[in-house]
Design a protein around this motif. Structure first.
Motif, PDB file in Angstrom:
ATOM      1  N   LEU A 152       7.538 -18.136 -12.475  1.00 46.15           N
ATOM      2  CA  LEU A 152       7.712 -16.905 -11.713  1.00 46.15           C
ATOM      3  C   LEU A 152       6.771 -16.933 -10.521  1.00 46.15           C
ATOM      4  O   LEU A 152       5.570 -17.203 -10.660  1.00 46.15           O
ATOM      5  CB  LEU A 152       7.402 -15.684 -12.579  1.00 46.15           C
ATOM      6  CG  LEU A 152       7.721 -14.323 -11.949  1.00 46.15           C
ATOM      7  CD1 LEU A 152       9.229 -14.106 -11.891  1.00 46.15           C
ATOM      8  CD2 LEU A 152       7.067 -13.182 -12.727  1.00 46.15           C
ATOM      9  N   VAL A 153       7.320 -16.649  -9.341  1.00 47.07           N
ATOM     10  CA  VAL A 153       6.532 -16.532  -8.110  1.00 47.07           C
ATOM     11  C   VAL A 153       6.677 -15.103  -7.622  1.00 47.07           C
ATOM     12  O   VAL A 153       7.776 -14.669  -7.263  1.00 47.07           O
ATOM     13  CB  VAL A 153       7.021 -17.514  -7.027  1.00 47.07           C
ATOM     14  CG1 VAL A 153       6.185 -17.356  -5.754  1.00 47.07           C
ATOM     15  CG2 VAL A 153       6.967 -18.950  -7.533  1.00 47.07           C
ATOM     16  N   ALA A 154       5.581 -14.346  -7.642  1.00 48.02           N
ATOM     17  CA  ALA A 154       5.599 -12.940  -7.235  1.00 48.02           C
ATOM     18  C   ALA A 154       4.974 -12.803  -5.863  1.00 48.02           C
ATOM     19  O   ALA A 154       3.812 -13.171  -5.661  1.00 48.02           O
ATOM     20  CB  ALA A 154       4.853 -12.073  -8.245  1.00 48.02           C
ATOM     21  N   LEU A 155       5.742 -12.281  -4.921  1.00 50.04           N
ATOM     22  CA  LEU A 155       5.216 -11.996  -3.595  1.00 50.04           C
ATOM     23  C   LEU A 155       4.741 -10.555  -3.567  1.00 50.04           C
ATOM     24  O   LEU A 155       5.533  -9.644  -3.825  1.00 50.04           O
ATOM     25  CB  LEU A 155       6.294 -12.223  -2.526  1.00 50.04           C
ATOM     26  CG  LEU A 155       6.637 -13.684  -2.234  1.00 50.04           C
ATOM     27  CD1 LEU A 155       7.674 -14.216  -3.190  1.00 50.04           C
ATOM     28  CD2 LEU A 155       7.124 -13.839  -0.797  1.00 50.04           C
ATOM     29  N   HIS A 156       3.466 -10.368  -3.282  1.00 51.03           N
ATOM     30  CA  HIS A 156       2.819  -9.055  -3.196  1.00 51.03           C
ATOM     31  C   HIS A 156       2.194  -8.694  -4.546  1.00 51.03           C
ATOM     32  O   HIS A 156       2.877  -8.333  -5.494  1.00 51.03           O
ATOM     33  CB  HIS A 156       3.808  -7.968  -2.775  1.00 51.03           C
ATOM     34  CG  HIS A 156       3.158  -6.847  -2.002  1.00 51.03           C
ATOM     35  ND1 HIS A 156       2.150  -6.069  -2.532  1.00 51.03           N
ATOM     36  CD2 HIS A 156       3.371  -6.380  -0.757  1.00 51.03           C
ATOM     37  CE1 HIS A 156       1.782  -5.168  -1.641  1.00 51.03           C
ATOM     38  NE2 HIS A 156       2.500  -5.345  -0.542  1.00 51.03           N
ATOM     39  N   ALA A 157       0.873  -8.818  -4.606  1.00 48.19           N
ATOM     40  CA  ALA A 157       0.152  -8.575  -5.849  1.00 48.19           C
ATOM     41  C   ALA A 157       0.302  -7.138  -6.328  1.00 48.19           C
ATOM     42  O   ALA A 157       0.506  -6.898  -7.534  1.00 48.19           O
ATOM     43  CB  ALA A 157      -1.336  -8.903  -5.656  1.00 48.19           C
ATOM     44  N   TRP A 158       0.203  -6.167  -5.404  1.00 49.16           N
ATOM     45  CA  TRP A 158       0.273  -4.774  -5.846  1.00 49.16           C
ATOM     46  C   TRP A 158       1.709  -4.334  -6.097  1.00 49.16           C
ATOM     47  O   TRP A 158       2.038  -3.830  -7.172  1.00 49.16           O
ATOM     48  CB  TRP A 158      -0.384  -3.843  -4.823  1.00 49.16           C
ATOM     49  CG  TRP A 158      -0.270  -2.403  -5.244  1.00 49.16           C
ATOM     50  CD1 TRP A 158      -0.818  -1.835  -6.362  1.00 49.16           C
ATOM     51  CD2 TRP A 158       0.471  -1.368  -4.589  1.00 49.16           C
ATOM     52  NE1 TRP A 158      -0.474  -0.499  -6.440  1.00 49.16           N
ATOM     53  CE2 TRP A 158       0.315  -0.186  -5.362  1.00 49.16           C
ATOM     54  CE3 TRP A 158       1.224  -1.306  -3.426  1.00 49.16           C
ATOM     55  CZ2 TRP A 158       0.903   1.021  -4.999  1.00 49.16           C
ATOM     56  CZ3 TRP A 158       1.805  -0.100  -3.062  1.00 49.16           C
ATOM     57  CH2 TRP A 158       1.639   1.051  -3.850  1.00 49.16           C
ATOM     58  N   ARG A 159       2.593  -4.525  -5.134  1.00 48.11           N
ATOM     59  CA  ARG A 159       3.960  -4.031  -5.286  1.00 48.11           C
ATOM     60  C   ARG A 159       4.716  -4.744  -6.402  1.00 48.11           C
ATOM     61  O   ARG A 159       5.665  -4.185  -6.953  1.00 48.11           O
ATOM     62  CB  ARG A 159       4.720  -4.155  -3.964  1.00 48.11           C
ATOM     63  CG  ARG A 159       4.161  -3.277  -2.863  1.00 48.11           C
ATOM     64  CD  ARG A 159       5.066  -3.236  -1.645  1.00 48.11           C
ATOM     65  NE  ARG A 159       4.408  -2.608  -0.505  1.00 48.11           N
ATOM     66  CZ  ARG A 159       4.262  -1.301  -0.333  1.00 48.11           C
ATOM     67  NH1 ARG A 159       4.718  -0.476  -1.256  1.00 48.11           N
ATOM     68  NH2 ARG A 159       3.645  -0.825   0.730  1.00 48.11           N
ATOM     69  N   LEU A 202       2.725 -18.589 -13.620  1.00 44.27           N
ATOM     70  CA  LEU A 202       2.824 -17.486 -12.669  1.00 44.27           C
ATOM     71  C   LEU A 202       2.050 -17.805 -11.391  1.00 44.27           C
ATOM     72  O   LEU A 202       0.874 -18.176 -11.453  1.00 44.27           O
ATOM     73  CB  LEU A 202       2.275 -16.197 -13.285  1.00 44.27           C
ATOM     74  CG  LEU A 202       2.133 -14.985 -12.359  1.00 44.27           C
ATOM     75  CD1 LEU A 202       3.493 -14.508 -11.869  1.00 44.27           C
ATOM     76  CD2 LEU A 202       1.383 -13.857 -13.066  1.00 44.27           C
ATOM     77  N   ILE A 203       2.723 -17.663 -10.264  1.00 45.25           N
ATOM     78  CA  ILE A 203       2.088 -17.774  -8.950  1.00 45.25           C
ATOM     79  C   ILE A 203       2.231 -16.432  -8.258  1.00 45.25           C
ATOM     80  O   ILE A 203       3.297 -15.816  -8.278  1.00 45.25           O
ATOM     81  CB  ILE A 203       2.768 -18.871  -8.093  1.00 45.25           C
ATOM     82  CG1 ILE A 203       2.578 -20.247  -8.734  1.00 45.25           C
ATOM     83  CG2 ILE A 203       2.215 -18.864  -6.670  1.00 45.25           C
ATOM     84  CD1 ILE A 203       3.378 -21.351  -8.054  1.00 45.25           C
ATOM     85  N   VAL A 261       4.805  -8.295 -12.891  1.00 42.52           N
ATOM     86  CA  VAL A 261       3.849  -9.205 -13.515  1.00 42.52           C
ATOM     87  C   VAL A 261       3.522  -8.731 -14.931  1.00 42.52           C
ATOM     88  O   VAL A 261       3.464  -9.531 -15.875  1.00 42.52           O
ATOM     89  CB  VAL A 261       2.570  -9.322 -12.661  1.00 42.52           C
ATOM     90  CG1 VAL A 261       1.481 -10.087 -13.415  1.00 42.52           C
ATOM     91  CG2 VAL A 261       2.881 -10.009 -11.335  1.00 42.52           C
ATOM     92  N   ARG A 262       3.336  -7.440 -15.109  1.00 44.56           N
ATOM     93  CA  ARG A 262       3.049  -6.893 -16.453  1.00 44.56           C
ATOM     94  C   ARG A 262       4.211  -7.173 -17.403  1.00 44.56           C
ATOM     95  O   ARG A 262       4.011  -7.579 -18.555  1.00 44.56           O
ATOM     96  CB  ARG A 262       2.783  -5.396 -16.372  1.00 44.56           C
ATOM     97  CG  ARG A 262       1.472  -5.025 -15.711  1.00 44.56           C
ATOM     98  CD  ARG A 262       1.206  -3.519 -15.772  1.00 44.56           C
ATOM     99  NE  ARG A 262       0.052  -3.168 -14.974  1.00 44.56           N
ATOM    100  CZ  ARG A 262      -1.216  -3.264 -15.409  1.00 44.56           C
ATOM    101  NH1 ARG A 262      -1.450  -3.690 -16.628  1.00 44.56           N
ATOM    102  NH2 ARG A 262      -2.215  -2.926 -14.610  1.00 44.56           N
ATOM    103  N   GLN A 263       5.420  -6.938 -16.924  1.00 44.61           N
ATOM    104  CA  GLN A 263       6.588  -7.168 -17.778  1.00 44.61           C
ATOM    105  C   GLN A 263       6.735  -8.658 -18.118  1.00 44.61           C
ATOM    106  O   GLN A 263       7.085  -9.021 -19.247  1.00 44.61           O
ATOM    107  CB  GLN A 263       7.850  -6.655 -17.081  1.00 44.61           C
ATOM    108  CG  GLN A 263       7.887  -5.143 -16.887  1.00 44.61           C
ATOM    109  CD  GLN A 263       7.872  -4.400 -18.212  1.00 44.61           C
ATOM    110  OE1 GLN A 263       8.478  -4.814 -19.195  1.00 44.61           O
ATOM    111  NE2 GLN A 263       7.163  -3.273 -18.238  1.00 44.61           N
TER     112      GLN A 263
END
Length: 326
Positions: free
Chosen positions: A49-56, A73-74, A61-63
């Protein structure tokens, strides 16, 4: 390998996060991976999983962590993550950073502005840009300066127009502003500026090909932001050989280089005015800026971004494999 990218920006959005996600998906596919882009984690199987934007993207990320506690995870850090949400929403932003196996920063000074505990997982990837088809002859009767980006607070969008108001009458400088207003207030401000300032031409939101055409004819680009994670428009200017004047924020300096001569103190209208006058009236200064952006151009080529992205993916997956050996 199957890679899922999460961006808060929906399909069809022209937000920078969406553009980055779509470009990374293409580059990863070119490296042989299968990719998909979603806006929220949906528990579909994925190898990474690559998530763009740590806060939004923090809820995704929690799920993901609830569903796959040790899954690779990146997390890619945006300008608002680094320069706003670390302070205003520290719990959610730091949670995503702490859970990531690797963090991606989009300019070379990100480490200065995140906690030291995360430095060992930070990787720099410069966003790439395709060359313009060709530079066009500029309009001789004007000195056109282009400003690109949605009109909003983070971009300090009208700073160049305000600086142009202070220019002497004999100046030929003309500001061409490209991008839609973020809200009604910015719409009203831009419309008022267009009525009152003869040096300001607001085009609104244009198709990508028209934006590139304006860049090809402009003599200079200004990026006046108060915060940036590493604006892709700077990459585009460098690849195009378009001289840049930029606010001296880390996100600009981290792309243009620490000794780049075309910066000014952020939000300083008078200092920006002086830089604009130098660019218009001192050919050697404008040529120096062009030489500097051209020297940075190799950093922003698609093959460089693809290689950097693949290095991060491989590092994360290699570590994941070692930790899960039986």
């Amino acid at each position: 390998m199957h890679i899922t990218l999460i961006t808060p920006a929906p399909r069809g959005s022209r937000a920078g996060n969406r553009a980055t996600a779509e470009r990374w998906a293409r580059l990863l596919r070119a490296s042989g991976h299968r990719t998909r882009i979603i806006t929220e984690y949906d528990a579909e199987p994925t190898d990474l999983l690559v998530a763009l934007h740590a806060w939004r993207s923090s809820e995704s990320v929690r799920q993901y962590r609830a569903h796959t506690p040790s899954g690779p995870l990146i997390v890619a850090l945006t300008g608002t993550d680094i320069y706003r949400f670390q302070q205003t929403h520290p719990e959610a932003t730091r949670y995503s950073m702490a859970e990531a196996d690797a963090l991606i920063g989009l300019h070379e000074r990100v480490a200065d502005d995140i906690p030291r505990e995360f430095h060992n997982r930070l990787h720099t990837i410069f966003q790439s840009a395709e060359p313009l088809p060709s530079r066009r002859a500029p309009v001789q009767s004007r000195f056109d300066v282009v400003v690109i980006g949605h009109l909003r607070d983070e971009k300090d969008s009208l700073r160049t127009a305000w600086a142009a108001r202070q220019l002497p009458q004999e100046s030929r400088l003309n500001v061409i502003q490209l991008g839609r207003a973020h809200d009604d207030e910015w719409q009203a401000l831009a419309e008022q500026e267009a009525r009152e300032n003869p040096r300001f031409d607001w085009k609104g939101e244009l198709p990508r090909w028209q934006v590139r055409r304006h860049m090809a004819k402009a003599r200079l680009m200004v990026i006046s932001s108060v915060m940036e994670g590493g604006a892709n428009v700077v990459s585009e200017a460098c690849v195009a050989g378009l001289p840049v004047i930029a606010s001296d924020i880390p996100g600009n300096v981290g792309l243009l280089g620490g000794d780049y001569p075309g910066t000014y103190p952020v939000e300083d209208t008078t200092a920006l005015r002086e830089q604009l006058l130098r660019a218009e009236n001192e050919p050697e200064f404008l040529a120096a800026l062009q030489g500097r952006v051209e020297a940075r151009a190799p950093l922003f080529r698609p093959e460089a971004e693809q290689a950097a992205l693949e290095r991060v993916v491989n590092a994360v997956m290699d570590q994941y494999g070692k930790e899960n050996q039986t």
